[in-house]
Enzyme design. Structure first.
Site, PDB file in Angstrom:
ATOM      1  N   ARG A  90       6.978   7.360  -3.261  1.00  0.00           N
ATOM      2  CA  ARG A  90       5.795   8.065  -2.777  1.00  0.00           C
ATOM      3  C   ARG A  90       5.955   8.381  -1.302  1.00  0.00           C
ATOM      4  O   ARG A  90       6.258   7.491  -0.504  1.00  0.00           O
ATOM      5  CB  ARG A  90       4.549   7.193  -2.996  1.00  0.00           C
ATOM      6  CG  ARG A  90       3.270   7.706  -2.337  1.00  0.00           C
ATOM      7  CD  ARG A  90       2.104   6.780  -2.682  1.00  0.00           C
ATOM      8  NE  ARG A  90       0.891   7.091  -1.939  1.00  0.00           N
ATOM      9  CZ  ARG A  90       0.407   6.360  -0.929  1.00  0.00           C
ATOM     10  NH1 ARG A  90       1.055   5.263  -0.552  1.00  0.00           N
ATOM     11  NH2 ARG A  90      -0.701   6.710  -0.315  1.00  0.00           N
ATOM     12  N   ARG A 148     -13.242   9.089   8.572  1.00  0.00           N
ATOM     13  CA  ARG A 148     -12.934   7.841   9.273  1.00  0.00           C
ATOM     14  C   ARG A 148     -13.738   7.736  10.566  1.00  0.00           C
ATOM     15  O   ARG A 148     -14.278   8.720  11.067  1.00  0.00           O
ATOM     16  CB  ARG A 148     -11.432   7.772   9.621  1.00  0.00           C
ATOM     17  CG  ARG A 148     -10.523   7.712   8.413  1.00  0.00           C
ATOM     18  CD  ARG A 148      -9.062   7.623   8.826  1.00  0.00           C
ATOM     19  NE  ARG A 148      -8.176   7.542   7.679  1.00  0.00           N
ATOM     20  CZ  ARG A 148      -7.874   6.424   7.049  1.00  0.00           C
ATOM     21  NH1 ARG A 148      -8.385   5.272   7.458  1.00  0.00           N
ATOM     22  NH2 ARG A 148      -7.072   6.436   6.003  1.00  0.00           N
ATOM     23  N   LYS A 176      -5.933  11.592  -8.042  1.00  0.00           N
ATOM     24  CA  LYS A 176      -6.286  10.246  -7.628  1.00  0.00           C
ATOM     25  C   LYS A 176      -7.783  10.035  -7.898  1.00  0.00           C
ATOM     26  O   LYS A 176      -8.622  10.720  -7.320  1.00  0.00           O
ATOM     27  CB  LYS A 176      -5.975  10.060  -6.150  1.00  0.00           C
ATOM     28  CG  LYS A 176      -4.485  10.170  -5.843  1.00  0.00           C
ATOM     29  CD  LYS A 176      -4.217  10.295  -4.349  1.00  0.00           C
ATOM     30  CE  LYS A 176      -4.574   9.039  -3.606  1.00  0.00           C
ATOM     31  NZ  LYS A 176      -4.213   9.163  -2.154  1.00  0.00           N
ATOM     32  N   THR A 214      -3.050   0.283  -5.572  1.00  0.00           N
ATOM     33  CA  THR A 214      -3.816  -0.352  -4.491  1.00  0.00           C
ATOM     34  C   THR A 214      -3.808  -1.882  -4.571  1.00  0.00           C
ATOM     35  O   THR A 214      -4.297  -2.473  -5.539  1.00  0.00           O
ATOM     36  CB  THR A 214      -5.281   0.134  -4.426  1.00  0.00           C
ATOM     37  OG1 THR A 214      -5.320   1.558  -4.538  1.00  0.00           O
ATOM     38  CG2 THR A 214      -5.899  -0.270  -3.094  1.00  0.00           C
TER      39      THR A 214
END
Length: 487
Positions: A38, A79, A225, A283
């Site tokens: 990845r 964020r 995702k 994850t």
């Protein structure tokens, strides 16, 4: 299968980063069993990613393996900005403000800037904002212009650039940003085998990504995702529009609640397999190995349970990108997968037992797996153009190794993600020379050490070899009984 060969069926994805980008480490990762790498486009430059992809493919070729390359787009960056002193400590009950108009470096113990400037329009009083993967929880008390006033519900240390999620979902950010659109062109240049899109809300987001990749000349499979609460409301249409789904348990757990994750993971794996799609579980699978040479028992159980649920692949993130033990982590994960796969639950399947088939090649794939599971067959060799036959076979739980034999490198790299399927480069055969094709297929299995003389093997192919979607024949042969191979 020879007694000393135990193939791992579940595939391993490893994220490349500072700890794993050298030629030596990449070579070790390939030898340790990594099936797909990845490239995280949230970090690094296009040139750095191109170099990493080149190193992976060189290492795969040197080790006679097929390793896919997955490009993971950053998606909308929601964020906090940065603090003047690097971090603050928020106390429960304190007031804290998220300010879309504050300077990037001006955060303090009362406020911080945010990257997503539309956030004040997306939230309202009593909404819950979760920061830093759940470590900080804020409840919205009011919204005034660019400022979101909150009360700290769960306190602790908050540092720069931490993620923000809205509990229950509902943020309006588009899945594909301008950066993502540029990065899709880079993915096409790299010839990425998989393109992962972050935070898709619906099937339209997935279709747009596919269109942009194809327009850029890319041919990779599209990975959605699953990390938004909204995605769960549209999950079947998202899966249908995708080639692969990734259960991104970090953001998804924050939005729907950690207590919901185990059941959702099982549901998504089952649903993806039923819809003939590939599924990745991701994850924090081996996160303790970022700084420790062995996993925790909880991590061992986590990986093993994903395998027993039927996931195609398990993914490593910071463990290999930034951890101290990237190669050891892959070896540990491979060992856990291999042992979990020996359990009977990992070899049983009721997939499509009561459904009609729409295509001849799918019917051949299902007939092959039914026969293999009810006859003492040692291996399956699927001669394929697109990889579809191998994909359908891989939806059936079985301990029987499937070899996908294709003349197309692009197909082999895509197949690298399919559970229980080993991709092998197959030479171009003289037009419709079925006897030669059968002989080479058996030779591949002999060279791999999975069969010996006297073993039964199933070979699938089409009457017109070289034609996509043309698989229409299943043949059972005995290794060593070569006169019977001629058609």
């Amino acid at each position: 299968m020879s007694d000393n060969v135990v193939l791992r069926r579940t595939k391993i994805l490893a994220t490349l980063g500072p700890a794993s980008e050298s030629e030596e480490i990449i070579d070790s990762l390939v030898k340790a069993g990594v099936d797909v790498v990845r490239l995280n486009f949230s970090h690094g430059s296009p040139e750095e990613h191109k170099q990493r992809a080149d190193r992976v493919r060189a290492a795969a070729k040197a080790n006679n393996r097929t390793v896919g390359v997955l490009v993971d787009l950053q998606g909308p960056k929601i964020r906090t900005e940065r603090f003047a002193d690097g971090k603050v400590k928020l106390k429960v009950g304190a007031e804290f403000c998220l300010d879309a108009g504050l300077g990037k470096n001006d955060g303090d113990k009362t406020q911080v800037g945010i990257t997503y400037k539309a956030l004040p329009q997306d939230v309202k009083e009593n909404d819950v904002l979760v920061l830093d993967d759940g470590r900080i929880v804020l409840r919205v008390t009011s919204v005034e212009g660019n400022r979101i006033h909150t009360t700290v519900v769960v306190g602790g240390k908050l540092s720069d650039n931490k993620g923000i999620n809205l509990k229950g979902g509902g943020l309006s950010a588009e899945a594909l940003t301008e950066k993502d659109r540029k990065d899709i062109k880079v993915a096409a240049e790299i010839e990425a085998d998989f393109l992962a899109i972050s935070f898709p809300r619906n099937a339209a987001d997935v279709k747009l990504a596919r269109t942009l990749l194809r327009d850029a000349g890319g041919h990779g499979a599209i990975v959605s995702k699953v990390e938004r609460a909204e995605a769960m409301e549209n999950i079947e249409s998202i899966i249908d529009a995708s080639d692969v789904i990734m259960i991104a348990r970090g953001d998804l757990g924050v939005e729907i609640g950690d207590d919901q994750l185990p059941a959702v993971q099982k549901r998504l794996i089952k649903l993806a397999r039923r819809m003939n799609r590939v599924v990745i579980t991701a994850t924090q699978m081996m996160e303790s190995m970022i700084s420790n040479p062995i996993p925790t028992r909880a991590e061992v159980f986590d990986v093993a349970n994903a395998v027993l649920d039927g996931t195609d692949a398990v993914m490593l993130s910071a463990e290999t990108a930034a951890g101290e033990y990237p190669v050891e982590t892959v070896c540990a994960m491979a060992r856990i997968c291999r042992n979990a796969e020996q359990q009977l639950d990992a070899m049983r399947s009721q997939h499509r037992m009561n459904q009609m088939f729409e295509r001849v090649d799918e019917a051949i794939a299902m007939a092959t797996m039914y026969t293999a599971n009810h006859l003492n067959v040692r291996a399956i060799a699927a001669l394929t153009e697109s990889g579809s036959t191998a994909l359908w076979m891989s939806r059936i739980s079985s301990g029987i190794p499937i070899y996908s034999l294709s003349t197309h490198q692009r197909t082999n790299r895509k197949v690298s993600m399919y559970r229980g399927v080993t991709p092998v480069d197959f030479p171009v055969i003289e037009e419709n020379n079925h006897a030669a094709a059968n002989q080479i297929a058996i030779d591949v299995l002999l060279n791999e050490g999975v069969v010996t003389d006297g073993d039964l093997v199933i070979i699938t192919k089409g009457d017109l070899m070289g034609t996509g979607g043309g698989t229409n024949a299943m043949k059972i042969v005995k290794v060593g009984d070569m006169p019977k191979l001629a058609d």
